[in-house]
Design an enzyme around this catalytic site. Structure first.
Site, PDB file in Angstrom:
ATOM      1  CB  ALA A 199      -0.923  -0.004   1.207  1.00 34.84           C
ATOM      2  CB  VAL A 203      10.522  -2.229  -1.952  1.00 36.60           C
ATOM      3  CG1 VAL A 203      11.980  -2.246  -1.484  1.00 36.60           C
ATOM      4  CG2 VAL A 203       9.654  -1.504  -0.929  1.00 36.60           C
ATOM      5  CG  ASP A 312       2.582  -2.314  10.638  1.00 34.07           C
ATOM      6  OD1 ASP A 312       1.788  -3.183  11.050  1.00 34.07           O
ATOM      7  OD2 ASP A 312       2.751  -2.070   9.428  1.00 34.07           O
TER       8      ASP A 312
END
Length: 466
Positions: A199, A203, A312
């Protein structure tokens, strides 16, 4: 001698507006307000209706003239007038600071276990997997899970005093740096390989081709993010660059292109820890799990002492490499505590790893990272986090109402590992161990060596980074 009644002062006109469920419309709204609503949602009140409560009925005809004589002059002199020449007609403004309150209550006769839910919430509840019986037993927990699902996308021990918000902003500003000499990384990096997409962006790994620089010939990770998210990305860059620790992925530099913010990071050739989690076979033994958790706790200890929360923690955000290094990554949800915000309340993170207090939108602190790391330890042992096969909303509900999770087959793991998890996965954050406390636990005293863990990563993942 005649007495006079003065004009009223501090006068307020109170409107009684109510929702008529049978008519499917509001009753009692001024016409000016009703005009701002969709057609069919307003119903004029019949002032002669006997269904109205006595104190809401219109005044009798004999009283009307008397009320006009008392208040008429004041109303005409004080109320704003329309410009159309109707000088005796008051204007009612459009509503402002409107709050739409929902009246939801448990109702065992409905399919959801609640009545009064908005239509969208009702449909979501029907597909949540939470039964009316479970709602009846735990109505608040079910409502917390529903509210989190619909509205969610919320330190006591430290060695340094909480900084002020001004200090945090100043440090973040100093840490934020963009290399303005590079406007397109494709001109100075080569051999791009996509590593993943999420989201937050895409990368890639690439080789730095800038001769004469300290990273010439080295492979790095380049995270391409939408420039529209620049404000959030500035926070991510600052938080990661301030977290300079052996167990945190190094921030190297950042670039701005016409469409992207590109974050250049240290490259970890083993990729995500998730690649070492398998439900069909056990990849990591206890010493290897202990090694990964110890490295992660060392990073969290450093962050928490600086009053920063990652928010997270999960296997996707723990990176490994062939030399045995373990590092925390992705600071997109990271935040800092200050004297004015000793605890946070915003709801962020990934559902299956979330701490109960975060799901319930309670105030929380660094302890949410400890819970998430405990779930990650179970993930390494069993291949996936608890409740992974439940619908997201039901999983959120069960996290808050069930007992703290444990290993499925506790007898196949050491007593030390089981006890260690019991100190991490405590539903009351005040009783949950801190990173510093956990680093002293016996489970972490006999971990795998970095070289041995690196050999495991290389054997299982091979060319994982390329």
């Amino acid at each position: 001698m005649s007495s006079e009644v003065s004009n009223p002062t501090g006068f307020k006109k109170v409107l009684h507006v109510e929702w008529d469920a049978k008519a499917g419309a509001f009753r009692g709204l001024p016409k000016e307000w009703a005009a701002a609503l969709p057609k069919g949602t307003y119903k004029e009140v019949d002032s002669s209706s006997k269904s109205l409560a006595p104190h809401l009925r219109a005044p009798a005809a004999k009283d009307k003239k008397r009320k006009e004589s008392i208040f008429g002059a004041w109303r005409r002199s004080q109320a704003p007038m329309e410009k159309s020449g109707q000088n005796d007609k008051a204007v009612i403004s459009l509503p402002y600071n409107v709050v739409h309150e929902m009246h939801v209550r448990p109702d065992s006769t409905t399919a959801t276990g609640f009545s009064g839910l908005p239509i969208a919430w009702e449909e979501a509840m029907k597909g949540s997997g939470i039964s009316p019986q479970e709602v009846k037993a735990n109505p608040q927990a079910a409502l917390d899970a529903l509210q989190f699902a619909m509205e969610g996308p919320p330190p006591k021990k430290s060695q340094a005093p909480l900084p002020s918000r001004r200090t945090v902003n100043m440090k973040m500003g100093e840490a934020l740096f963009f290399n303005k000499d590079v406007t397109d990384p494709r001109t100075c990096f080569k051999e791009f390989h996509q590593l993943g997409q999420g989201a937050s962006g895409i990368v890639y790994s690439a080789i730095d081709d800038r001769k004469g620089t300290e990273r010439y010939g080295q492979r790095v990770a380049l995270k391409y993010c939408d420039l529209k998210e620049l404000d959030e990305l500035k926070t991510e860059i600052a938080m990661q660059s301030m977290s300079n620790h052996p167990n945190v992925v190094n921030f190297l530099e950042a670039f701005l292109t016409e469409r992207h913010c590109v974050i250049c990071l240290e490259f970890m050739d083993g990729g995500m820890l998730t690649n070492l989690c398998d439900t069909k076979r056990r990849i990591c033994d206890e010493s290897q799990i202990a090694y990964v958790i110890k490295c992660s706790l060392q990073a969290l200890s450093f962050m928490h002492r600086q009053h920063r929360i990652h928010r997270d923690i999960k296997s996707d955000n723990i990176l490994v490499d062939f030399s045995g290094r373990v590092k925390l990554a992705d600071f997109g949800f990271a935040t800092a505590l200050t004297r004015s915000t000793m605890k946070r309340q915003s709801v962020v993170g990934t559902p299956f790893w979330m701490a109960p207090e975060l799901i319930k939108s309670q105030s929380y602190d660094c302890k949410v990272d400890i819970w998430s790391l405990g779930i990650t330890a179970i993930e390494m042992a069993q291949g996936e986090p608890p409740l992974m096969h439940e619908p997201v909303m039901r999983a959120l509900f069960l996290i808050t109402v069930n007992e703290a999770p444990k290993l499925n087959d506790r007898s196949s793991w050491s007593e030390s590992f089981n006890h260690f998890l019991s100190k991490m996965l405590v539903k009351d954050p005040a009783s949950r161990s801190s990173a510093d406390q956990l680093l002293l636990h016996p489970f972490l005293q006999d971990t795998a060596k970095p070289q041995a863990f690196g050999n495991l990563v290389k054997a299982k993942l091979g060319r994982g980074g390329k």
